[in-house]
Design a protein around this motif. Structure first.
Motif: not given
Length: 328
Positions: A5, A107, A144, A174-178, A181, A185, A202, A204
């Motif tokens: 990262r 969120q 996903e 940008w893993p801070d939102t569904d 993330r 993934q 990685e 961000k």
């Protein structure tokens, strides 16, 4: 396969708070609603932040459909602040004329309480891109699965181009939102499953500026990086600009740029023959906007609504122009 990262998210963190369009929350998108809107009321659309170009592209299409149906179209700009978004929705609940609200939350869990308040007040809450407790229905994307499809295409290209050679890969996530993330993934899982000789860094990132900065950081650490993968279009466009500014030929056959989502700006690059921006996976802005707006109108009028999915299509130089025209 090695994954690290990078610390290139500083710009992104600032962007989440400061790069959105200015203006007060609970603000109309502009334009005159039809004369019947006063009697019929208003519907509201709440994106997490208005620094994402495809969301800005969607709003005019949505406004046309909503106002043609006789409703005022109301939006806000939470600037990626969950509490601001909650407060915006609470202010809509006390207006007295809001008939339905659709949102992509900063969120999801932060919106549960205000969603319950809206339901108790008889105002249906709709989701865009995700769902959470209390949502009546949502326009969904399988984030996903979309990421997995993109990752599989990247792995296929890497295998055909480099075989067993070690390849440096920059992943712009940008893993801070569904959405971020799950897309990330799916993409990274697909690369893992391909069992290639990859060294993935990685980053961000969220905005165009973040993507530009991530390329600079990546090239400083790994000058021979050939593969650039992004979970959204704005960072991908920044990466493209940084790469070409650094001297990379737009038709470099050793390079791959691939991402999810695209606006006209990205499509115009992808459609160029032999562009190293080879693939994007998109649902056109107009198609998304039409699905969102129609669900809002139906919910406002008390019609039954149910989840619907907008499919994502692979875009290359061969079909990019078709999608460019579809967004007009």
């Amino acid at each position: 396969m090695k994954r690290t990262r990078a610390l290139s998210g500083g710009v992104a963190l600032a962007a989440a708070a400061a790069l959105a369009l200015s203006g007060c929350t609970s603000d109309s998108t502009g334009g005159d609603a039809s004369s019947g809107s006063e009697a019929k009321g208003a519907v509201a659309m709440s994106f997490a932040g208005l620094d994402i170009q495809i969301w800005n592209d969607m709003l005019p299409f949505m406004e046309t459909i909503v106002t043609d149906a006789g409703y005022e179209f109301v939006t806000d700009d939470p600037k990626w602040n969950a509490q601001t978004q909650v407060q915006d929705w609470e202010s809509w609940l006390v207006r007295g004329d809001i008939k339905a609200i659709m949102g992509y939350p900063v969120q999801s869990d932060a919106m549960v309480a205000v969603t319950t308040q809206a339901t108790d007040a008889g105002i249906p809450i709709l989701g865009y891109g995700s769902t959470w407790d209390g949502v009546t229905a949502a326009v969904t994307l399988d984030h996903e699965a979309d990421g997995k499809n993109a990752g599989e295409k990247a792995a296929e290209w890497i295998a055909e181009t480099y075989g067993d050679e070690k390849v440096d890969v920059a992943f712009l996530g940008w893993p801070d939102t569904d959405l971020g993330r799950l897309r990330g993934q799916g993409m990274l899982d697909a690369l893992d499953a391909a069992d290639l000789n990859l060294d993935i860094t990685e980053h961000k990132v969220l905005s165009l500026d973040d993507g530009y900065a991530a390329v600079q950081n990546q090239l400083n650490a790994a000058p021979d990086t050939k593969v650039w993968l992004a979970i959204a279009n704005d960072p991908a466009l920044g990466a493209y600009q940084a790469l070409t500014d650094s001297g990379v030929s737009p038709t470099d056959d050793s390079m791959l740029l691939l991402n999810l989502d695209a606006t006209d700006a990205e499509l115009e690059v992808i459609m160029e023959p032999d562009s190293f921006w080879r693939y994007a996976y998109i649902a056109p802005a107009r198609q998304l906007a039409e699905a969102n707006a129609q669900m809002l109108v139906d919910a406002a009028e008390g019609e039954p609504v149910e989840d619907q999915s907008v499919p994502v299509t692979e875009v290359t130089s061969e079909n990019a122009e078709d999608f460019l025209l579809a967004n007009q």
